[in-house]
Design an enzyme around this catalytic site. Sequence first.
Site, short mmCIF file in Angstrom:
data_model
loop_
_atom_site.label_atom_id
_atom_site.label_comp_id
_atom_site.label_asym_id
_atom_site.label_seq_id
_atom_site.Cartn_x
_atom_site.Cartn_y
_atom_site.Cartn_z
N GLY A 196 0.83 -1.21 0.00
CA GLY A 196 0.00 0.00 0.00
C GLY A 196 0.86 1.24 0.00
N CYS A 227 2.47 5.31 -3.23
CA CYS A 227 3.08 5.10 -4.55
C CYS A 227 2.59 3.85 -5.27
CB CYS A 227 4.60 5.05 -4.41
SG CYS A 227 5.35 6.59 -3.86
#
Length: 443
Positions: free
Chosen positions: A258, A261
């Site tokens: 997660g 980016c």
Amino acid sequence: MNAVFNTTVAVVGAGYVGLTTAVCLASLGHRVICADVDPAKVKTLSGGESTIAEPGMCELVVDGLATGRLTFVLGAGAAVAEAEFVILCVPTPMGRDGAANLSTLESVVAELRHQLLPGCVVVNKSTVPVGTAVRINDLIGREDVTVVSNPEFLREGSAIYDFLNPDRIVVGSDDPDSAERVAALYRRLDAPVLLTGSASAEMIKYAANCYLATRLSYVNAIAELCEYLGADISDVTMGMGYDQRIGKEFLRPGPGWGGSCLPKDTVALLRSAQTVGCEFPLLRAAIDTNTRQHELVVDKVRHAVGGRLAGVRIGMLGLTFKAGTDDLRDSPALAIAQRLVAEGADLRAYDPSVRKAVPGSTDGVRVMETAYHAAHGSAAIMVLTEWPEFRDLDWKRMAGLLVGRSVIDARNHLDPLVLHLAGLSCERVGRGSPKVSDLDLAG
């Protein structure tokens, strides 16, 4: 005493990337003017306090202000009047169709294009689709201003270190002189410099992040297979990691990837591929595998509490997408929490960097003051973020507060012997529940 500065740089955006860029360039000797649209943020930073949780950030903010190399101003226009370089670090969030939303970037460029000094170089650090540098150049519409792509490769929790000790510096431009000028900003850093075209520089950022996401999805898929076949993912990844063609990085299984980016960049690159008619099944599989990983953790929770989640209290240790940050963006912990809440679970969570419920992020989750408060009355407890302090908890005390005996360690972070001695069972990722015969009870 008169200060001597190398270069005047304007950094537009005081978010995670912008603030890191500003303080680090100031520490390298440049005069940096960092602009943001949030008055409260500008006031806080001007007072010597950091607005993000990042090791070393406060010290560099204070040092930059004290030396006069760093100032914070409200609004991009106030920053660019004397700037030889204008570095854009504004959000490019994922749009409804999965593509990067460039509206903020384009708005800032439109605002600044007539205020830029002749000879100024506009440097884009925001993660953007291939072709954006050309798009920005067209929006500026000036022959005396050039645009350069200079992607960042920063990890939250070690951003200052990563900036000052980079693996590589990538500078992309169709104007070699401008590329050389931007590369010179980093001349005090010992790192290889790649000068390339703007399209290649933009692609490098996406290609790197999506490759890392694919590695993580791959190891999570292998971890699931290990559970079916009785193999130990820890030993498997150790054996893989010694292969110099593979290496040990990004081979740790967990609840999914997660952050700010990887989720955004994988979807954006997939969307870019679709727009030019290019199939990318490998990347699609990586995204789907990551989503599946959330459900596999939920399955472990269901199993631990007997199958039904409605009305069952579950403790959560960790909310941020990884330890060492306060970032909740696309956190797998929250994705798992949303699934549990949808099935009626009563969630009590603790995270050392999240002190209260965050509207829109922690809906349906009650944020507690300590890990012990999260454990009190819970039928099971999950470890979803690898904060070091979770290993040091008094697990006998935790066992006394739980009404169940199950710990779902989605990070393989805890010592199963400690849990066993506390009278708790431990369900891990890719390793299953440890057998008593496998635990080192002699010590």
